[in-house]
Design a protein around this motif. Sequence first.
Motif, PDB file in Angstrom:
ATOM      1  N   TYR A 158      38.595  -1.663  70.808  1.00  0.00           N
ATOM      2  CA  TYR A 158      39.457  -2.431  69.920  1.00  0.00           C
ATOM      3  C   TYR A 158      39.603  -1.721  68.579  1.00  0.00           C
ATOM      4  O   TYR A 158      40.701  -1.668  67.998  1.00  0.00           O
ATOM      5  CB  TYR A 158      38.906  -3.851  69.733  1.00  0.00           C
TER       6      TYR A 158
ATOM      7  N   GLU B 171      42.927  -0.545  66.418  1.00  0.00           N
ATOM      8  CA  GLU B 171      43.195  -0.828  65.006  1.00  0.00           C
ATOM      9  C   GLU B 171      43.512   0.463  64.261  1.00  0.00           C
ATOM     10  O   GLU B 171      44.351   0.475  63.368  1.00  0.00           O
ATOM     11  CB  GLU B 171      41.999  -1.537  64.366  1.00  0.00           C
ATOM     12  N   ILE B 172      42.827   1.540  64.618  1.00  0.00           N
ATOM     13  CA  ILE B 172      43.086   2.812  63.934  1.00  0.00           C
ATOM     14  C   ILE B 172      44.549   3.204  64.082  1.00  0.00           C
ATOM     15  O   ILE B 172      45.200   3.617  63.135  1.00  0.00           O
ATOM     16  CB  ILE B 172      42.173   3.929  64.491  1.00  0.00           C
TER      17      ILE B 172
ATOM     18  N   LYS C 288      37.025  -8.515  64.806  1.00  0.00           N
ATOM     19  CA  LYS C 288      38.334  -7.949  64.482  1.00  0.00           C
ATOM     20  C   LYS C 288      38.334  -7.412  63.072  1.00  0.00           C
ATOM     21  O   LYS C 288      38.875  -6.349  62.780  1.00  0.00           O
ATOM     22  CB  LYS C 288      39.426  -9.007  64.627  1.00  0.00           C
TER      23      LYS C 288
ATOM     24  N   ALA D 121      36.618  -4.109  62.881  1.00  0.00           N
ATOM     25  CA  ALA D 121      37.455  -3.061  63.453  1.00  0.00           C
ATOM     26  C   ALA D 121      38.596  -2.706  62.513  1.00  0.00           C
ATOM     27  O   ALA D 121      38.935  -1.542  62.324  1.00  0.00           O
ATOM     28  CB  ALA D 121      37.988  -3.496  64.806  1.00  0.00           C
ATOM     29  N   ALA D 122      39.190  -3.739  61.913  1.00  0.00           N
ATOM     30  CA  ALA D 122      40.347  -3.512  61.051  1.00  0.00           C
ATOM     31  C   ALA D 122      39.973  -2.679  59.842  1.00  0.00           C
ATOM     32  O   ALA D 122      40.775  -1.921  59.319  1.00  0.00           O
ATOM     33  CB  ALA D 122      40.936  -4.850  60.614  1.00  0.00           C
TER      34      ALA D 122
ATOM     35  N   ILE E 112      37.864  -0.291  59.830  1.00  0.00           N
ATOM     36  CA  ILE E 112      37.831   1.115  60.238  1.00  0.00           C
ATOM     37  C   ILE E 112      39.247   1.667  60.260  1.00  0.00           C
ATOM     38  O   ILE E 112      39.545   2.725  59.725  1.00  0.00           O
ATOM     39  CB  ILE E 112      37.190   1.279  61.639  1.00  0.00           C
ATOM     40  N   GLY E 113      40.115   0.908  60.890  1.00  0.00           N
ATOM     41  CA  GLY E 113      41.510   1.340  60.933  1.00  0.00           C
ATOM     42  C   GLY E 113      42.174   1.048  59.602  1.00  0.00           C
ATOM     43  O   GLY E 113      41.657   0.324  58.762  1.00  0.00           O
TER      44      GLY E 113
END
Lengths: 300, 260, 431
Positions: free
Chosen positions: B137, B141-142, C418, C421-422, C424-425
């Motif tokens: 996941y 997002e990346i 989430k 994760a967000a 990181i992105g």
Amino acid sequence: MNYFLGLFVSGLTRGSIYALLALGYTMVYGIIELINFAHGEIYMIGAFTALILASVLSIAGLDAISILVIASLVAMIYSAAYGFTMEKIAYKPVRNSQRLSALISAIGMSLFLQNYVRLAQTSNFLPFPTLIPRLGFLQQLTFQVTSAQFVIFVTTTVVMILLTLLIKFSRVGKSMRAASQDKTMAMLLGVNVNRVIALTFVIGSATAALGGVLISSFTGQINFYIGFMAGIKAFVAAVLGGIGSIPGAVLGSFVLGWTESFGAGYISSDYEDVFAFAILVLILIFKPSGLLGRPENKKV
Amino acid sequence: MVLDVRGLTMDFGGLRAVDQVDLQVNEGEIVALIGPNGAGKTTFFNCVTGMYVPTAGTVTIARPGTDARQITRMRPHLITAQGLARTFQNIRLFPEMTVLENVMIGRDCRLSAGILGAIMRNKKTVAEEKQVVLDSYAMLEIVGIGRWANETAKNLPYGAQRRLEIARALATEPFLLLLDEPAAGMNPQETRDLVALIRRLRTDHQLSIFLIEHDMSLVMTLSERIYVMDYGKLIAVGDPGEVRRDPSVIKAYLGEDVSA
Amino acid sequence: MSSQATTQPQPGRYLAYAWRSLLVSIWFAILTFPIIVIRANTITGTITWRWHNIGWIVGGTFVGSWIWRYFLERKRAGAEATMGPLRQRLAAARAVVTQAARRPAVARGGIAALLLLVVAFPFVGGMYQTNIMTTALLYVVLGLGLNIIIGLGGMLHIGYIAFYALGAYSYALLNLHFGLNFWLALPVGALVGGLFSLAIGIPVLRLRGDYLAIVTLAFAEITRLVLENWSSLTFGTAGIRNIPRPAIAGIRLTLPQTTTFVYFIMILMVVLTIFVVNRLENSRIGRQFVAMKEDFIACQAMGVNIARTKLAALGLGGMWAGLAGVVFAARTTFINPASFTVWESIIVLCTVVLGGMGSIPGVITGALVLILVPEYLRAFAQFRMLLFGAVLVTMMVFRPGGLIQKRRRAYTISAQEKQVAAEIGDPGIQG
Ligand SMILES: Nc1ncnc2c1ncn2[C@@H]1O[C@H](COP(=O)(O)OP(=O)(O)OP(=O)(O)O)[C@@H](O)[C@H]1O
Ligand SMILES: [Mg+2]
């Protein structure tokens, strides 16, 4: 020595029949990369059509030669029509799906056609009339060649030559080769790919039918099941020679024919089919592209 | 140097698709490979990643901080495990799997669960599976497509499919990312986002990037060094300015707009 | 999918189909004429003309072609775009059912009812019914096993029945010579099935999928021929008699009791198969299988060892056939090579294809339908294989995913996860 020659000739006969069938496999595979499992059934239907026609014509009182010619021709036309119809129903709609779908569809077609003939005709063996007349000059040979064997071999050779010429030099042949290399490209260059594929089925089916008629008058009996094994064997021959290659199919057929007849003659006739499959496995392990096939490099 | 290719040659029957190509990628660099259609760029990629076995030449890689090792003739999945990851020119996703599952396949070479673990569902397997989902996941997002995690891959819009391919490649933990025409079929806005993404991958994730591209403005703005191929041969190397001025390159493109 | 008005088959179009259908039926009348109308018996030298059959062909192909064309058109237009009122209502009904099934009370009730039905079946149905059901359950296990190879791994295997034969003969022979009992034979059968399945996978590992079809077929034929001809070991076509039925140490069971007992063994085996296949499916290995099936080039490029994955699918699939083979031998107490023809493999293939490749409920439904329906509708038993052939083709053309299509699993990711994760992105750009 005569035993050897006998086996040699019977291998040649078998090989000729496999070749007539293997051609259809190789041509179809060359163009749409499909193992047409139902190809053997087309051969069986050809044999049945000839049997039915010969029975009707002999009651009508025709002479042997006319019966042979008419029955073979009609059988070829009918098988071609079956091949054409089969392609339209079972293969064309799945041409763009996964390969697995097309293969399963082909197996279904094979199962269907077998049982169609079983139900409409009979599940028993039927004696097949001796359509091939006796040829006197063969009696003078020192070793045994029957007229049927002789006719089979000659017919196969003629058909091979005609087909090779057709594919090498005719317009249709060129379209076929173009389509088998790159369908999209061929289409862009104005080749009607659908028609080429249909034609491939028609030609392959007609040759298969010829094989069916010839072998049945040689063995003297048929039933609805004869196409299955013959079909698988012919496929083995096509793989052996290098699938997609027409000379390969012919070479593979003769190699297979001799392997079987010498294997059966010198080792054991119970395991005749095992020799064929053993050869298949060996070739797949050691030279997967077959005797005359080019190694393939799947485009990524 | 993370990638060092020497004398790479690939024949298809009579056709020499790649001819004696030497090429290097340094750590943290963005390098582009350009050339007209059919020049042999994709074939070069396929040889480097093990999809094709090259006729001649060597491929050597070195993960930053480790020793160089030869990967010529290695099978593709082992090369990927070494730290090379790629995308495909004509998108090759697993169309019926979900977006998240696609990325999970990318994680696969970093997992250890076996058949028994799958059936017994022991603690270790359960923990690993949970971690895979989270890591995958994070990859989504990346590249910015996290909201589509449970969508079937084939239903994604085109640009997102290209991004998903990148996410899937990232999931294998590469040090060198090979992108085969990543901007093909994208609109200008998508292309700009892609440029930003690629830059970010390099800086934030310490990746070296090697890409094939036809979009000249992208190539010129993004890459530090450019290799140019034509008919299987390398015809020019240099920074964007040099390549742009190189007469042999202009000739190879013959009318194609190189000046961007 | 954009312009519904043009893609949706209009009523007027149906009439246009009629003309084409008429041509098609004439074509078929000519095509099938020699085989359907004339029956030549070369033994008695008689010819029978069955003109009435032409009527059936013309009528049948006319209607058939019409339906065929209609569905083909719909498929082309995209199933979603032309979802008719009936399909919509079906979809709605399905949604209601799945909603209800999610509620624990309903789910528990459903399972209890199913359990009751399964347990009560042999006592209500009697020996005849129980026997038929046991056969169907054998095919369920075979179907689920083959499903690992075809449905998950995407490899066409048409010699599956050979492993069934090997399982059956393993038990029969080991029992005959060494007195091995049924319970010990079960793991042995599974092992034999799995190992042989692995072994025949090896020669085709590097080759494209189609070759597997032909090699497995060849292997099945070789197996059958060896069983037929190696009489000193296998007793040839005469087969092996008096194979002991499953027994519990010390207890003597009457025939009806054994029948019930075998039924319950099969139920347990089905449950075990479902359990294992389900776990495999939702695991790393299951994902590898599906990815390999979808695109093996991308799959190996992503670091999956294709050779190992193929072998895993073959081995895991072969095991179930071996296992089922042992039960088969113990149940019939007599086996011979005739029970293991290629067509038996094709029937198993049919159950997988009809039900839904890769879908457990699909395969179970497929097996139950294909085995039970011909049992109860004796009248069309002779058309069974013909229909199976038609089923294979029709399914591939119209619904390659099978009746009950596999839905991919959705993963839930918590809001907190989430968030992590967000971070990181980069949230700045969104595709
Ligand atoms: N598997 C293969 N078998 C035979 N020839 C191939 C194969 N793969 C590529 N080729 C040929 O090699 C040449 C180079 O192809 P390649 O795909 O590498 O070009 P490319 O530079 O990537 O072009 P494009 O920009 O169109 O993607 C072409 O002539 C192509 O037809
Ligand atoms: Mg390319």
